[in-house]
Write an enzyme that holds these catalytic residues in place. Structure first.
Site, mmCIF file in Angstrom:
data_model
loop_
_atom_site.group_PDB
_atom_site.id
_atom_site.type_symbol
_atom_site.label_atom_id
_atom_site.label_comp_id
_atom_site.label_asym_id
_atom_site.label_seq_id
_atom_site.Cartn_x
_atom_site.Cartn_y
_atom_site.Cartn_z
ATOM 1 N N HIS A 1 0.855 -1.186 0.000
ATOM 2 C CA HIS A 1 0.000 0.000 0.000
ATOM 3 C C HIS A 1 0.885 1.227 0.000
ATOM 4 O O HIS A 1 1.945 1.227 0.626
ATOM 5 C CB HIS A 1 -0.900 0.006 1.237
ATOM 6 C CG HIS A 1 -2.049 0.951 1.112
ATOM 7 N ND1 HIS A 1 -1.932 2.292 1.371
ATOM 8 C CD2 HIS A 1 -3.333 0.739 0.725
ATOM 9 C CE1 HIS A 1 -3.103 2.861 1.150
ATOM 10 N NE2 HIS A 1 -3.967 1.960 0.750
ATOM 11 N N GLU B 1 -7.991 -4.701 0.052
ATOM 12 C CA GLU B 1 -8.550 -5.477 -1.058
ATOM 13 C C GLU B 1 -8.458 -6.975 -0.811
ATOM 14 O O GLU B 1 -9.254 -7.742 -1.340
ATOM 15 C CB GLU B 1 -7.829 -5.116 -2.363
ATOM 16 C CG GLU B 1 -7.911 -3.657 -2.744
ATOM 17 C CD GLU B 1 -9.292 -3.236 -3.184
ATOM 18 O OE1 GLU B 1 -10.253 -3.963 -2.929
ATOM 19 O OE2 GLU B 1 -9.418 -2.162 -3.775
HETATM 20 N N1 ACO Z 1 3.850 -7.649 -4.635
HETATM 21 C C1 ACO Z 1 5.192 -7.686 -4.870
HETATM 22 N N2 ACO Z 1 5.968 -6.589 -4.790
HETATM 23 C C2 ACO Z 1 5.391 -5.435 -4.460
HETATM 24 C C3 ACO Z 1 3.996 -5.336 -4.199
HETATM 25 C C4 ACO Z 1 3.223 -6.510 -4.287
HETATM 26 N N3 ACO Z 1 1.917 -6.511 -4.044
HETATM 27 N N4 ACO Z 1 3.697 -4.058 -3.901
HETATM 28 C C5 ACO Z 1 4.844 -3.361 -3.991
HETATM 29 N N5 ACO Z 1 5.863 -4.199 -4.328
HETATM 30 C C6 ACO Z 1 7.276 -3.867 -4.487
HETATM 31 C C7 ACO Z 1 7.542 -3.271 -5.866
HETATM 32 O O1 ACO Z 1 7.863 -4.249 -6.808
HETATM 33 C C8 ACO Z 1 8.702 -2.354 -5.576
HETATM 34 O O2 ACO Z 1 9.876 -3.144 -5.468
HETATM 35 P P1 ACO Z 1 11.258 -2.663 -6.145
HETATM 36 O O3 ACO Z 1 11.569 -1.339 -5.482
HETATM 37 O O4 ACO Z 1 12.193 -3.766 -5.823
HETATM 38 O O5 ACO Z 1 10.942 -2.520 -7.594
HETATM 39 C C9 ACO Z 1 8.412 -1.835 -4.162
HETATM 40 O O6 ACO Z 1 7.591 -2.831 -3.543
HETATM 41 C C10 ACO Z 1 7.671 -0.519 -4.142
HETATM 42 O O7 ACO Z 1 6.598 -0.592 -5.026
HETATM 43 P P2 ACO Z 1 5.833 0.678 -5.582
HETATM 44 O O8 ACO Z 1 4.971 0.292 -6.723
HETATM 45 O O9 ACO Z 1 6.828 1.783 -5.800
HETATM 46 O O10 ACO Z 1 4.980 1.046 -4.308
HETATM 47 P P3 ACO Z 1 3.687 1.912 -4.345
HETATM 48 O O11 ACO Z 1 3.520 2.546 -3.027
HETATM 49 O O12 ACO Z 1 3.721 2.810 -5.527
HETATM 50 O O13 ACO Z 1 2.537 0.814 -4.621
HETATM 51 C C11 ACO Z 1 0.566 -0.422 -4.679
HETATM 52 C C12 ACO Z 1 1.376 0.662 -3.926
HETATM 53 C C13 ACO Z 1 0.236 0.076 -6.083
HETATM 54 C C14 ACO Z 1 -0.735 -0.683 -3.929
HETATM 55 C C15 ACO Z 1 1.412 -1.713 -4.751
HETATM 56 O O14 ACO Z 1 1.744 -2.159 -3.452
HETATM 57 C C16 ACO Z 1 0.726 -2.828 -5.538
HETATM 58 O O15 ACO Z 1 0.817 -2.853 -6.756
HETATM 59 N N6 ACO Z 1 -0.002 -3.779 -4.851
HETATM 60 C C17 ACO Z 1 -0.708 -4.826 -5.524
HETATM 61 C C18 ACO Z 1 -2.059 -4.318 -6.027
HETATM 62 C C19 ACO Z 1 -3.048 -4.071 -4.901
HETATM 63 O O16 ACO Z 1 -3.232 -4.896 -4.016
HETATM 64 N N7 ACO Z 1 -3.721 -2.901 -4.964
HETATM 65 C C20 ACO Z 1 -4.747 -2.508 -3.992
HETATM 66 C C21 ACO Z 1 -4.250 -1.364 -3.162
HETATM 67 S S1 ACO Z 1 -5.458 -0.841 -1.949
HETATM 68 C C22 ACO Z 1 -6.530 0.178 -2.825
HETATM 69 O O17 ACO Z 1 -6.227 0.681 -3.865
HETATM 70 C C23 ACO Z 1 -7.854 0.400 -2.270
#
Ligand code: ACO
Length: 359
Positions: free
Chosen positions: A246, A301
């Site tokens: 998140h 979620e």
């Molecule tokens: N699985 C694996 N790796 C992850 C995940 C995940 N679910 N989430 C983040 N990471 C990793 C990324 O690969 C990245 O790693 P790196 O730096 O080695 O490349 C690091 O964590 C940071 O990721 P970002 O995308 O920069 O983090 P951000 O804060 O932008 O992302 C998000 C937040 C979009 C929710 C992300 O965690 C994600 O894609 N989760 C999966 C989708 C999801 O569950 N969305 C629902 C969110 S709740 C809502 O919207 C109501």
């Protein structure tokens, strides 16, 4: 200063909600979101989030009646809906339908909250070739009527679980869809346009589309002995695990905990809940190993998917149902933005050809 995705950038002030991502705290106008699940209805919570005070008895009655009276889809809108291609997803239908509404601005927020469940149910039943169920004016509760229009049933426990979910997801700071709504309203456009922007943003799998991905993940895992291998394979392929991570929470999302408790406190805990809980445990462990320092935990979620599965709601409806609660937050933010407006117009850093600043 350039921050991709505006990470950590404060873009506005708000009185609507407070989130402490390290502690896992979510407050709606100063009160823990879970308090509303315990003591207040959908209607009372929506009123409080929208207008910043609790309704007295007559205000509450009025608010409820206005929601009841605005549930019907206008005839011309139904005609538009009926002409949309059968294969159009429900979020696309919701977005198109909302953008076709002709509303004067007075209490438009209330009319939108009232009509969204009807649009979702009408389209869903049509997709499933089921007979239309009109809103029932004798059912005063917004959530009970929603369940009735979708399923033709009036089961109290289903209503209670769905109401918990809808209350916990009504508002959540400057998430992508709320930001989209605020950007649109900041140009002095109208509420319908703002909500249309928000719906388009909500649809994406990194935001409101995640629960469908969670169900797909749990279906793929299928049995507890496969959890480790499936998750590991995904991480090795650099895939994101849906329902984890998140932008703001660096611990378990408090809404995920509340939803998990709601299901585990049921008289009969669904069998697959064991798979969901084990998958959560193992995934957090593996994420910790593969993405150290990222603090990736369960988000709302993950257990939203569990709630939908418990209620036997089709996965194609998930994001639309989420929108039926988040509409409250979108409208509250649109009102707040209009009351103290500066148009959003961030800067960009040019990195293209013939960059005069590049050395
Ligand atoms: N699985 C694996 N790796 C992850 C995940 C995940 N679910 N989430 C983040 N990471 C990793 C990324 O690969 C990245 O790693 P790196 O730096 O080695 O490349 C690091 O964590 C940071 O990721 P970002 O995308 O920069 O983090 P951000 O804060 O932008 O992302 C998000 C937040 C979009 C929710 C992300 O965690 C994600 O894609 N989760 C999966 C989708 C999801 O569950 N969305 C629902 C969110 S709740 C809502 O919207 C109501």
């Amino acid at each position: 200063m350039y921050q991709p995705g505006l990470k950590g950038v404060i873009a506005t002030e708000t009185e609507i909600s407070f989130i402490d991502g390290e502690q896992g705290t979510l407050l709606y106008r100063g009160l823990p979101a879970y308090t509303f699940v315990q003591y207040y209805t959908f209607e009372e919570t929506a009123f409080y989030i929208l207008y910043g005070k609790f309704p007295n008895e007559s205000e509450c009655d009025q608010f409820e009646s206005k929601l009841v009276n605005n549930r019907h889809i206008p005839k011309y809108v139904k005609k538009i809906m009926d002409q949309l291609p059968e294969n159009l997803g429900i979020m696309d239908v919701l977005r198109t339908t909302i953008s076709s509404l002709d509303m004067n601005e007075e209490e438009a927020e209330l009319k939108l909250i009232a009509v969204i469940p009807t649009i979702i149910s009408y389209r869903y039943r049509k997709m499933k070739k089921l007979q239309e169920v009109e809103p029932d004016p004798s059912i005063h509760s917004h959530v009970e009527n929603f369940v009735y229009m979708l399923t033709e049933k009036k089961e109290k426990n289903v209503v209670a679980i769905l109401e918990t979910y809808l209350i916990l997801t009504m508002e959540h700071g400057l998430n992508a869809s709320t930001f989209a709504a605020r950007v649109t309203i900041s140009t002095k456009s109208d509420l319908i346009a703002a909500i249309t922007s928000a719906l388009g943003t909500m649809k994406g799998p990194l935001h409101g589309g995640a629960p469908t991905g969670v169900i797909r993940l749990l279906d793929e895992i299928n049995t507890i002995d496969r959890i480790h291998d499936v998750i590991l394979a995904k991480l090795k392929k650099k895939e994101r695990i849906m329902g984890f991570g998140h932008r703001v929470y660096k611990t378990v999302d408090p809404r995920a905990t509340a939803l998990k408790d709601t299901i585990t406190n049921m008289d009969e805990v669904p069998l697959w809940m064991e798979l969901a809980i084990e998958t959560e445990r193992e995934t957090i462990k593996l994420l910790n190993e593969y993405k150290p320092n990222q603090k990736l935990y369960t988000n709302v979620e993950y257990y939203a998917a569990a709630i939908m599965k418990t209620l036997d709601i089709d996965s194609e409806l998930f994001t639309a149902i989420f929108s039926s609660s988040r509409i409250v937050g979108w409208c509250a933010h649109a009102i707040e933005q209009s009351n103290n407006n500066t148009i959003y117009r961030p800067a960009v850093k040019y990195v293209g050809k013939n960059n005069p600043n590049a050395r």
